[in-house]
Design an enzyme around this catalytic site. Structure first.
Site, short mmCIF file in Angstrom:
data_model
loop_
_atom_site.label_atom_id
_atom_site.label_comp_id
_atom_site.label_asym_id
_atom_site.label_seq_id
_atom_site.Cartn_x
_atom_site.Cartn_y
_atom_site.Cartn_z
N HIS A 146 0.88 11.14 -6.52
CA HIS A 146 0.31 11.50 -7.81
C HIS A 146 0.76 12.89 -8.26
O HIS A 146 0.80 13.17 -9.44
CB HIS A 146 -1.22 11.42 -7.75
CG HIS A 146 -1.73 10.01 -7.78
ND1 HIS A 146 -1.76 9.25 -8.92
CD2 HIS A 146 -2.18 9.20 -6.79
CE1 HIS A 146 -2.24 8.05 -8.64
NE2 HIS A 146 -2.49 7.99 -7.35
N GLU A 192 -3.50 -0.62 -1.26
CA GLU A 192 -3.94 -0.13 -2.57
C GLU A 192 -3.26 -0.94 -3.68
O GLU A 192 -2.24 -0.53 -4.23
CB GLU A 192 -3.62 1.36 -2.74
CG GLU A 192 -4.39 2.25 -1.80
CD GLU A 192 -4.35 3.73 -2.19
OE1 GLU A 192 -3.66 4.06 -3.17
OE2 GLU A 192 -5.03 4.51 -1.53
N HIS A 224 -2.22 1.00 -6.96
CA HIS A 224 -1.37 2.18 -7.02
C HIS A 224 0.09 1.79 -7.21
O HIS A 224 0.68 1.12 -6.35
CB HIS A 224 -1.54 3.00 -5.73
CG HIS A 224 -0.67 4.23 -5.66
ND1 HIS A 224 -1.18 5.51 -5.77
CD2 HIS A 224 0.65 4.38 -5.47
CE1 HIS A 224 -0.19 6.39 -5.66
NE2 HIS A 224 0.95 5.72 -5.47
ZN LIG Z 1 -3.06 6.19 -6.39
#
Ligand SMILES: [Zn+2]
Length: 477
Positions: free
Chosen positions: A157, A213, A216
């Site tokens: 990120h 995830e 993501h």
């Molecule tokens: Zn993430």
């Protein structure tokens, strides 16, 4: 990695991922053929893999480049790197402009299919990541925090090239079940066309270092994303041939045996000749087996790279047997090496690997006792029977027995300590998340509650004394 806003549902995501790992169904579709089919030969296993020398792919470390590679072992450099970002159209989520416009394009395309993608979290600064990570560490402890949140300086990120997405109605927000929602399915399938790949897939935790995830996505640009997709690699780590991490899992893996190459042998990013060549291993070299095997291909480590090679060109394959395992058990409490047994409930094929694509070693008659020699994989168990070793589908095993049952060991290993919490005060359990809701009961201080995996605005849904309700996370440790 998790979104910033309100630390939403970190627990739910983590717990459900852990639960899924232990509760995965036993591949019913393949099971039926498994019992009867006896003689399939795997064509792939005999494919000749020509030994062509190909240069290893260079790993991009320049954080200003779209293909920068970032994970726990490859932190951003400089650590506090901050890209130029722009707000994604119609949101306050920020990304680098290339990623932002690709994302908007993707949103438009999805909308045409009736799927509304919501941007949940994008760029996070080093400082913001530090806040998050410290928050998770306080609550869950550092080792668990590291599985669900990045150490500052190692988060994708922070590159401004990663985005967490959600559904408009927040269905399964940041939870494993997001994978089965409209947005989860659409982006997983189509994201690469716009340059986005699912970065932390299911079953790859030991490689990526992160829990599954499905929300993501990492922007790589369309050409790299397509090349990645076509390579068949399951992770970016595998794609670059660095699918070796510093996690403890790997020290376990290194104990899974060795083999020798009988030719100059290509190591590839996946099991099959259609996968990218990572490097060529010279003839007569010893490679480390990671323990993974698929359709006659072995996952191996050589010269600090990890990848797949055809078993056709391996000899002296040595897989440690039970006594050897005892030696190595001292290095890890998570390794379950107790000898266990189970009974076959049908005439059952023992195969050279976990899956019907592997060669049948022998057929074990129904009602026979087999010894389980290691950990389950995709519903298959490694077993010994009549002096032979191989894999059988767990679908046709019953009466698992031993002093420390395998399933329990696995659960202990994969369910974080977060599955239960202790109250640090006399604590009201309420009918909903918030003090405006009815008190169901008051849990005394110092009691253990079971987390159901649902969290909302800092409140956790818990079980206690056969009641289920919500408690404030502030009073749980
Ligand atoms: Zn993430």
């Amino acid at each position: 990695m998790k979104q910033t806003r309100a630390f939403k549902a970190p627990l739910a995501a983590a717990v459900s991922a852990a639960l899924m790992a232990t509760l995965l169904p036993l591949a019913p579709a393949t099971a039926a053929t498994e019992v009867t089919a006896r003689t399939e030969v795997n064509a792939q296993a005999v494919t000749v893999d020509s030994a062509v020398q190909v240069a290893t792919k260079k790993i991009q470390r320049d954080p200003s480049k779209t293909d920068v590679f970032v994970n726990k072992s490859y932190p951003l450099s400089p650590k506090k790197y901050a890209p130029k970002t722009v707000a994604v159209k119609g949101t306050n989520v920020r990304l680098q402009s290339s990623a932002a416009s690709a994302y908007s394009k993707m949103v438009k395309a999805a909308a045409k299919d009736g799927v509304k993608i919501r941007a949940v979290s994008g760029y996070r600064s080093y400082a913001r990541q530090a806040e998050l990570y410290n928050y998770y560490s306080r609550i869950y402890g550092q080792s668990y925090a590291s599985r669900i949140s990045a150490v500052p300086g190692t988060s994708e990120h922070q590159t401004g090239l990663a985005i967490d997405v959600g559904n408009n109605n927040s269905q399964c927000g940041l939870q494993a079940c997001f994978a089965n929602t409209p947005v989860g399915k659409w982006v997983a399938k189509n994201g690469y066309k716009y340059g986005f790949i699912l970065r932390y897939p299911k079953g790859q935790e030991s490689v990526t270092g992160y829990s599954y995830e499905p929300w993501h996505f990492r922007y790589l640009g369309t050409s790299l994303a397509k090349s990645y997709k076509n390579s068949g690699a399951k992770t970016l780590e595998a794609y670059y041939g660095v699918a070796k991490s510093k996690s403890n899992n790997n020290s376990d893996k290194s104990a899974k045996g060795t083999a020798k190459t009988t030719a100059n042998l290509n190591m590839r990013s996946g099991a099959g000749t259609n996968n990218r060549i990572v490097l060529t291993i010279p003839r007569s070299k010893t490679v480390q087996l990671t323990g993974s095997k698929k359709s006659g291909w072995y996952e191996v480590r050589y010269s600090s790279k990890t990848g797949w090679v055809s078993g056709t060109y391996l000899s002296n394959i040595s897989i440690p047997s039970t006594p050897k395992k005892k030696e190595s058990s001292k290095d890890s409490k998570s390794k379950s090496t107790n000898s266990k047994s189970a009974k076959t409930t049908a005439n059952l094929n023992m195969r050279t690997g976990a899956g019907t694509g592997n060669r049948v070693v022998l057929t074990i008659p129904r009602g026979k006792q087999v010894t389980i020699t290691g950990s389950k994989k995709s519903g298959w168990y490694p077993v010994k029977y009549s002096g032979k070793s191989g894999w059988v589908s767990g679908q046709y095993l019953s009466n698992f027995s031993d002093s420390a049952p395998k399933s329990n060991t696995e659960k202990k290993k994969s369910s974080p300590k977060a599955a239960t919490k202790t109250t640090v005060a006399n604590l009201n359990m309420r009918s909903g998340a918030g003090t405006s809701n009815r008190v169901v009961l008051t849990i005394p201080k110092g009691k253990k509650v079971t987390l159901t995996g649902t969290e909302k605005s800092g409140w956790y849904k818990v079980k206690y004394s056969s009641k289920t309700g919500w408690v404030s996370g502030k009073y749980l440790r």
